[in-house]
Each structure stands twice: as structure tokens, then as C-alpha cells.
Write a protein that holds these residues in place. Sequence first.
Motif, short mmCIF file in Angstrom:
data_model
loop_
_atom_site.label_atom_id
_atom_site.label_comp_id
_atom_site.label_asym_id
_atom_site.label_seq_id
_atom_site.Cartn_x
_atom_site.Cartn_y
_atom_site.Cartn_z
N PRO A 24 -4.84 8.02 -5.06
CA PRO A 24 -5.05 8.68 -3.76
C PRO A 24 -5.41 10.16 -3.90
N HIS A 25 -6.23 10.62 -2.99
CA HIS A 25 -6.64 12.03 -2.97
C HIS A 25 -5.41 12.90 -2.69
N GLY A 26 -5.30 13.98 -3.43
CA GLY A 26 -4.17 14.89 -3.25
C GLY A 26 -3.02 14.63 -4.20
N ARG A 32 2.16 15.70 0.26
CA ARG A 32 3.26 14.98 0.89
C ARG A 32 2.84 13.55 1.26
N GLY A 33 3.73 12.60 1.06
CA GLY A 33 3.46 11.20 1.41
C GLY A 33 3.12 10.38 0.19
N LEU A 34 2.21 9.43 0.36
CA LEU A 34 1.85 8.51 -0.72
C LEU A 34 1.37 9.22 -1.99
N PRO A 35 0.53 10.27 -1.90
CA PRO A 35 0.07 10.90 -3.14
C PRO A 35 1.21 11.40 -4.03
N SER A 36 2.23 12.01 -3.41
CA SER A 36 3.33 12.53 -4.22
C SER A 36 4.18 11.41 -4.80
N VAL A 37 4.36 10.31 -4.06
CA VAL A 37 5.12 9.18 -4.58
C VAL A 37 4.44 8.60 -5.82
N ILE A 38 3.13 8.44 -5.74
CA ILE A 38 2.39 7.86 -6.87
C ILE A 38 2.34 8.84 -8.04
N THR A 150 9.65 0.80 -3.05
CA THR A 150 9.95 0.55 -1.64
C THR A 150 9.49 1.71 -0.77
N GLN A 151 9.60 2.93 -1.28
CA GLN A 151 9.14 4.09 -0.51
C GLN A 151 7.62 4.03 -0.33
N LEU A 152 6.94 3.54 -1.35
CA LEU A 152 5.49 3.40 -1.28
C LEU A 152 5.10 2.47 -0.14
N LEU A 153 5.75 1.32 -0.06
CA LEU A 153 5.43 0.36 0.99
C LEU A 153 5.85 0.87 2.37
N ALA A 154 6.90 1.67 2.41
CA ALA A 154 7.35 2.21 3.70
C ALA A 154 6.36 3.24 4.25
N LEU A 155 5.71 3.97 3.35
CA LEU A 155 4.79 5.03 3.79
C LEU A 155 3.38 4.51 4.05
N PRO A 157 0.41 2.30 5.55
CA PRO A 157 0.13 1.42 6.69
C PRO A 157 -0.07 -0.01 6.18
N PRO A 158 0.25 -1.02 6.99
CA PRO A 158 0.10 -2.41 6.54
C PRO A 158 -1.27 -2.73 5.96
N SER A 159 -2.32 -2.16 6.54
CA SER A 159 -3.67 -2.45 6.06
C SER A 159 -3.98 -1.80 4.71
N GLU A 160 -3.13 -0.86 4.28
CA GLU A 160 -3.38 -0.14 3.03
C GLU A 160 -2.34 -0.42 1.96
N GLN A 161 -1.44 -1.35 2.23
CA GLN A 161 -0.36 -1.60 1.27
C GLN A 161 -0.89 -2.19 -0.05
N GLY A 162 -1.91 -3.03 0.04
CA GLY A 162 -2.49 -3.59 -1.18
C GLY A 162 -3.09 -2.50 -2.06
N GLN A 163 -3.85 -1.60 -1.44
CA GLN A 163 -4.46 -0.50 -2.19
C GLN A 163 -3.39 0.42 -2.76
N ALA A 164 -2.35 0.68 -1.96
CA ALA A 164 -1.27 1.55 -2.43
C ALA A 164 -0.53 0.92 -3.61
N SER A 165 -0.30 -0.38 -3.56
CA SER A 165 0.38 -1.07 -4.66
C SER A 165 -0.47 -1.04 -5.92
N ALA A 166 -1.80 -1.19 -5.75
CA ALA A 166 -2.69 -1.12 -6.90
C ALA A 166 -2.67 0.27 -7.52
N ALA A 167 -2.67 1.30 -6.67
CA ALA A 167 -2.61 2.67 -7.17
C ALA A 167 -1.29 2.93 -7.88
N ASN A 168 -0.22 2.37 -7.35
CA ASN A 168 1.09 2.52 -7.98
C ASN A 168 1.11 1.88 -9.37
#
Length: 211
Positions: A24-26, A32-38, A150-155, A157-168
Motif C-alpha cells: 500500500p501507498h504510504g 496511519r491505518g493499513l500502511p502502518s500495519v503492513i 486481525t487488525q488488518l482485516l478490521a481496517l 473495507p470488505p472489498s479490499e480485504q483480499g488485496q490487504a491480505s496479499a499485501a500482508n
Amino acid sequence: RSLGLVVIGAGTVLIVIGAVRVLPHGMARLRRGLPSVIAVRLLVSAGFMTVGGLIPLMLVQTQGASTAVAGISLSVTGCFWAAGSWVNGINRVQQCLDSPTRARLGTALIALGSLGPVLLTLRVVGLVPGMALWAVAALGMGIVTPTLSTQLLALAPPSEQGQASAANGLAMSTGAALATGVTGAAIALEGARTPAGTYAVLMLGGTACAL
């Protein structure tokens, strides 16, 4: 050595280019948010693998341990990682400690516990105290890993959870790969027998990542 350094440099550039396209960018700015978690996931993976990957060889080369004893270190890592995951899943822990607090606790335990192998390498402490501290690091890894997932999935959006999991997953793999590549190259450059000081410096790099 020169060829090896060139290959390492080229590989690092390719990893960075590929990661920039998927992560993710940033993230580099710990936005703050997904970028910092990853970003934290990458740092945790790099820090833990830097130390954990060196322990078996360090035990054989600097402590004169047998390969069987060196292998036990891997069992210690797995058992206490599982124990940390179990502790993280206890309802009371979930209720009393929010995700950021558990993440801080886990990374603090990794940083503290990684000092055990460092002190063991320098013969400041013996085998049992050194590995006991490493068990603390594995416990911290067991706490922080599911917390970040779990924090990743909480932050996300449902439509982006697959992409977020892949980035993780990519962040975790990239951290581990960078740690393995850098430490492996450093050990190879030292030749057949690596000085204890080299192990200590590399492991302190893992501590710094956790911090």
C-alpha cells in the motif's frame, strides 16, 4: 565477493520495485491505518527471522553445540510462538488489551528476547538463560502475528480485504527474505568460521527492527 554484492544489490532493487507495486501507498512513511500495519508486519518478520535464522549456526560455531542441540532451538521457537498465539486468543487478554497495546507488547518481547542469543554469542550468559530469553521473543511473535492479521482485516473495507491480505503476506515474505539474504551474505563473506562479533551485530539488527 564483488559478484555476490552485485547480485545482492540487483536482487534488492527488484524486490523494492515489485513491493512498491503491491504494497500500500504510504507504507514507507508509516501512514496511519493499513500502511502502518503492513509496515510493522514487514519489520517484525525481518527482525525475528534475522535472529532466529542465525541461532542454529551460531550455537554450533560459537558454543560448540551439537546439531541436535541446535535443532532444539527451532522447537523452542515453534512451541513458544504457539503459546503466544494461545495467550493472544484468551478472551480476558482481548478484553483488557486493545490491538495496538498487544502489538507493542509483542514487539517489545521480541526486542527483549532477541538479546538472549546476542548475550549468549558473546558468552555473557550461558545456553539456558540465552535460549530462555529467546523463548520470550517467540512468545512475543505469537502475540503480535495474529494481532496484526486481525487488525488488518478490521481496517480494510470488505472489498479490499483480499488485496490487504496479499499485501500482508508479501510484507511477511519480503521481511523474511531480506533478513535471510542479508544475514546469509554476511555469514558467507566471513568464510568458513564466522566470528562471534559478527553474529552479535547481525542479531542486534534484528533487535532494532523489533524496536
